[in-house]
Design an enzyme around this catalytic site. Sequence first.
Site, PDB file in Angstrom:
ATOM      1  N   GLN A  74       0.774  -1.247   0.000  1.00  0.00           N
ATOM      2  CA  GLN A  74       0.000   0.000   0.000  1.00  0.00           C
ATOM      3  C   GLN A  74       0.806   1.298   0.000  1.00  0.00           C
ATOM      4  O   GLN A  74       0.500   2.223  -0.760  1.00  0.00           O
ATOM      5  CB  GLN A  74      -0.961   0.024   1.217  1.00  0.00           C
ATOM      6  CG  GLN A  74      -1.879   1.212   1.198  1.00  0.00           C
ATOM      7  CD  GLN A  74      -2.810   1.318   2.395  1.00  0.00           C
ATOM      8  OE1 GLN A  74      -3.336   2.374   2.667  1.00  0.00           O
ATOM      9  NE2 GLN A  74      -3.054   0.230   3.107  1.00  0.00           N
ATOM     10  N   GLU A 111       1.172  -1.276   8.213  1.00  0.00           N
ATOM     11  CA  GLU A 111       0.368  -0.139   8.672  1.00  0.00           C
ATOM     12  C   GLU A 111       0.241   0.003  10.196  1.00  0.00           C
ATOM     13  O   GLU A 111       0.615   1.007  10.783  1.00  0.00           O
ATOM     14  CB  GLU A 111      -1.044  -0.278   8.056  1.00  0.00           C
ATOM     15  CG  GLU A 111      -2.091   0.662   8.626  1.00  0.00           C
ATOM     16  CD  GLU A 111      -1.852   2.111   8.246  1.00  0.00           C
ATOM     17  OE1 GLU A 111      -1.617   2.398   7.073  1.00  0.00           O
ATOM     18  OE2 GLU A 111      -1.918   2.964   9.150  1.00  0.00           O
ATOM     19  N   ASP A 131       0.483   3.762   6.032  1.00  0.00           N
ATOM     20  CA  ASP A 131       0.767   3.419   4.633  1.00  0.00           C
ATOM     21  C   ASP A 131       0.481   4.583   3.698  1.00  0.00           C
ATOM     22  O   ASP A 131       1.380   5.158   3.093  1.00  0.00           O
ATOM     23  CB  ASP A 131      -0.100   2.224   4.206  1.00  0.00           C
ATOM     24  CG  ASP A 131       0.504   0.903   4.649  1.00  0.00           C
ATOM     25  OD1 ASP A 131       1.706   0.868   4.944  1.00  0.00           O
ATOM     26  OD2 ASP A 131      -0.233  -0.091   4.705  1.00  0.00           O
ATOM     27  N   GLY A 174      -7.653  20.287  19.392  1.00  0.00           N
ATOM     28  CA  GLY A 174      -7.329  21.693  19.138  1.00  0.00           C
ATOM     29  C   GLY A 174      -7.796  22.547  20.295  1.00  0.00           C
ATOM     30  O   GLY A 174      -8.180  22.033  21.353  1.00  0.00           O
ATOM     31  N   GLY A 175      -7.812  23.846  20.094  1.00  0.00           N
ATOM     32  CA  GLY A 175      -8.183  24.764  21.164  1.00  0.00           C
ATOM     33  C   GLY A 175      -9.680  24.972  21.312  1.00  0.00           C
ATOM     34  O   GLY A 175     -10.123  25.688  22.217  1.00  0.00           O
TER      35      GLY A 175
HETATM   36  N1  CAO Z   1      11.932 -10.031  -9.236  1.00  0.00           N
HETATM   37  C1  CAO Z   1      12.628 -10.762  -8.347  1.00  0.00           C
HETATM   38  N2  CAO Z   1      12.569 -10.602  -7.018  1.00  0.00           N
HETATM   39  C2  CAO Z   1      11.737  -9.648  -6.565  1.00  0.00           C
HETATM   40  C3  CAO Z   1      10.986  -8.840  -7.428  1.00  0.00           C
HETATM   41  C4  CAO Z   1      11.104  -9.060  -8.828  1.00  0.00           C
HETATM   42  N3  CAO Z   1      10.421  -8.340  -9.718  1.00  0.00           N
HETATM   43  N4  CAO Z   1      10.244  -7.988  -6.675  1.00  0.00           N
HETATM   44  C5  CAO Z   1      10.546  -8.258  -5.390  1.00  0.00           C
HETATM   45  N5  CAO Z   1      11.443  -9.248  -5.314  1.00  0.00           N
HETATM   46  C6  CAO Z   1      12.027  -9.841  -4.115  1.00  0.00           C
HETATM   47  C7  CAO Z   1      12.822  -8.874  -3.280  1.00  0.00           C
HETATM   48  O1  CAO Z   1      14.081  -8.669  -3.848  1.00  0.00           O
HETATM   49  C8  CAO Z   1      12.876  -9.602  -1.945  1.00  0.00           C
HETATM   50  O2  CAO Z   1      13.891 -10.577  -2.015  1.00  0.00           O
HETATM   51  P1  CAO Z   1      14.960 -10.835  -0.803  1.00  0.00           P
HETATM   52  O3  CAO Z   1      14.130 -11.078   0.426  1.00  0.00           O
HETATM   53  O4  CAO Z   1      15.685 -12.040  -1.272  1.00  0.00           O
HETATM   54  O5  CAO Z   1      15.790  -9.638  -0.695  1.00  0.00           O
HETATM   55  C9  CAO Z   1      11.554 -10.360  -1.928  1.00  0.00           C
HETATM   56  O6  CAO Z   1      10.987 -10.227  -3.234  1.00  0.00           O
HETATM   57  C10 CAO Z   1      10.522  -9.914  -0.935  1.00  0.00           C
HETATM   58  O7  CAO Z   1      10.510  -8.545  -0.705  1.00  0.00           O
HETATM   59  P2  CAO Z   1      10.033  -7.983   0.713  1.00  0.00           P
HETATM   60  O8  CAO Z   1      10.891  -8.562   1.784  1.00  0.00           O
HETATM   61  O9  CAO Z   1       9.988  -6.508   0.599  1.00  0.00           O
HETATM   62  O10 CAO Z   1       8.535  -8.549   0.809  1.00  0.00           O
HETATM   63  P3  CAO Z   1       7.739  -9.147   2.066  1.00  0.00           P
HETATM   64  O11 CAO Z   1       6.418  -9.542   1.523  1.00  0.00           O
HETATM   65  O12 CAO Z   1       8.489 -10.205   2.794  1.00  0.00           O
HETATM   66  O13 CAO Z   1       7.575  -7.907   3.070  1.00  0.00           O
HETATM   67  C11 CAO Z   1       6.848  -5.690   3.697  1.00  0.00           C
HETATM   68  C12 CAO Z   1       6.584  -6.934   2.840  1.00  0.00           C
HETATM   69  C13 CAO Z   1       5.835  -4.635   3.309  1.00  0.00           C
HETATM   70  C14 CAO Z   1       6.698  -6.038   5.186  1.00  0.00           C
HETATM   71  C15 CAO Z   1       8.266  -5.165   3.436  1.00  0.00           C
HETATM   72  O14 CAO Z   1       8.424  -4.990   2.038  1.00  0.00           O
HETATM   73  C16 CAO Z   1       8.584  -3.861   4.133  1.00  0.00           C
HETATM   74  O15 CAO Z   1       8.834  -3.824   5.337  1.00  0.00           O
HETATM   75  N6  CAO Z   1       8.630  -2.760   3.352  1.00  0.00           N
HETATM   76  C17 CAO Z   1       8.999  -1.457   3.888  1.00  0.00           C
HETATM   77  C18 CAO Z   1       7.909  -0.859   4.719  1.00  0.00           C
HETATM   78  C19 CAO Z   1       6.610  -0.754   3.967  1.00  0.00           C
HETATM   79  O16 CAO Z   1       6.501  -0.194   2.912  1.00  0.00           O
HETATM   80  N7  CAO Z   1       5.577  -1.263   4.602  1.00  0.00           N
HETATM   81  C20 CAO Z   1       4.215  -0.996   4.161  1.00  0.00           C
HETATM   82  C21 CAO Z   1       3.690  -1.998   3.307  1.00  0.00           C
HETATM   83  S1  CAO Z   1       2.010  -1.662   3.041  1.00  0.00           S
HETATM   84  O17 CAO Z   1       1.274  -2.174   4.431  1.00  0.00           O
END
Ligand code: CAO
Length: 415
Positions: free
Chosen positions: A17, A139, A168, A247-248
Site C-alpha cells: 500500500q 500499517e 501506509d 485543538g483549542g
Molecule cells: N523479481 C525478483 N525478485 C523480486 C521482485 C522481482 N520483480 N520484486 C521483489 N522481489 C524480491 C525482493 O528482492 C525480496 O527478495 P529478498 O528477500 O531475497 O531480498 C523479496 O521479493 C521480498 O521482498 P520484501 O521482503 O519486501 O517482501 P515481504 O512480503 O516479505 O515484506 C513488507 C513486505 C511490506 C513487510 C516489506 O516490504 C517492508 O517492510 N517494506 C517497507 C515498509 C513498507 O513499505 N511497509 C508498508 C507496506 S504496506 O502495508
Amino acid sequence: MGKALDDVRILDFTHVQSGPTCTQLLAWFGADVIKVERAGAGDITREQLRDIPDADSLYFTMLNHNKRSVTIDTKNPEGKLVLEALIQKCDVLVENFAPGALDRMGFTWERIQELNPKMIVASVKGFGPGPYEDCKVYENVAQCVGGAASTTGFDDGPPVVTGAQIGDSGTGLHLALGIVTALYQRTMTGRGQKVLAAMQDGVLNLCRVKLRDQQRLERTGVMKEYPQYPNGTFGEAVPRAGNASGGGQPGWILKCKGWEHDPNAYIYFITQAPVWVKICNVIGKEEWATAPEYATPTARLPRLKEIFAEIERWTMTKTKFEAMEILNKYDIPCGPILSMKEIAEDDSLRKTGTIVEVDHPVRGKYLTVGNPIKLSDSPTDVTRSPLLGEHTDEVMAELGYSREQIEALRTAGAI
Ligand code: CAO
C-alpha cells in the site's frame, strides 16, 4: 491539456500500500509510472482480500490506477539488464521493499548512480536509521510506533488503531512530496538524490499535536480540554482523549435521532468560542451565554461533560443531517458521522471526482477514491489499474528491444 508531471518517468518498484499510494498520486499528476512486478505473481495485493475469483482485488486496483505493468525477474541476470535499461530511462525509482532488498538485488545507491546520476531513489521504510532500521513494517505497526495508537481510544480501554491508513497511505503522501521536491532541486543541481520517508516518522508527523500535549502535560500536569479533567487523573504520558478535539476549541461526538439502531447516527460538535452565544440560543440555554460559569472558554473547561450532555439532549431530537443544516446556518462547526455507504452514494463527491466509478475488463465496474488533490491546470482522469504484465512488450519495445529479443527473454524467464 498537458499534465503537471507529463515528462516524468517513474520506475515503480513498489508493492502493497504505502509505495503504490505514492506512485498512484504521481501517475494522477501525469507521470508515466511503470510498475515492475514478478512474472506469474505480481504485487501480492492482486490476490489479497479478493471479492471476485481470479480478478485483481479491490485492494490492488484502488492503489494502482493510471500505471503500466511490466514483469521482470530482477534476480535473473538477463532480467537485471532490463531493469538497468529502465533505470537509465527513468527519472525516479520508488521502492518500499524490506530494508536491504534493493542492495541484495545488486541495485545499491552507488550502482544506480553509475547507471543514471540524475536518478532520484525514493524509499518507504518502517523506521529511519536506528535500532529498528532492519525491521519489516505494516500499517498498524507504524501507527503503534508513531504515537497514534497510544493516543487513540478511550482512557478506560486499550490503545486503538485508526481506520485511516496513516502509516501506509500517509507515508505514501509524504514520499510523493519528497519526490517532487527532489525533482525540483534536480532542475537546479542536475543531480539525483535519495528520498526516505519512514513510516514511524510519517505517523509521528501526523501526531504532532500529541507531542505538543506531552510537553504541556510535563509542564502543567493537567490538560484541561481532555475528558480526564477535572475529575480524572493524569499520568506521565499523554492519555487517550476519546473524542476530544485535539485543538483549542472543545468538541465531542454526540448522539442524534436514531442512534439506538443506527451505529452512525452521531454528529461531531465543536463549541467554538466565537459562536458560543449562538450555541446557547440553538439548544435553548440562553442563560449560559452570560452566566459567569459558562460565558468564557476558560470557565467552560471544567464543565465540558455537562455542556456536551446538554447539547446532546438537543442533537438527539434531530437527525445528523437536520442538525448539520441547522447548526451551519449559525456557523457552528459540526460534522455528521458518515458511513462508508453514505460516502459511496454521495453525489457531490462523485461530481468533484473524489469518488470515481472505474470499469475493469475482468472485475467490471467498481468505485474508487480519485485524486484528493485538485490542480486547476492538471486535472486527473482516473484510468483502471493494469493487468499483470499488460505493458511488458510495449515498454520493452520503448527500451529498444526487438520482438525476437523480447520472446527470448520471456523464454529465459527474465520477463
Ligand atoms: N523479481 C525478483 N525478485 C523480486 C521482485 C522481482 N520483480 N520484486 C521483489 N522481489 C524480491 C525482493 O528482492 C525480496 O527478495 P529478498 O528477500 O531475497 O531480498 C523479496 O521479493 C521480498 O521482498 P520484501 O521482503 O519486501 O517482501 P515481504 O512480503 O516479505 O515484506 C513488507 C513486505 C511490506 C513487510 C516489506 O516490504 C517492508 O517492510 N517494506 C517497507 C515498509 C513498507 O513499505 N511497509 C508498508 C507496506 S504496506 O502495508
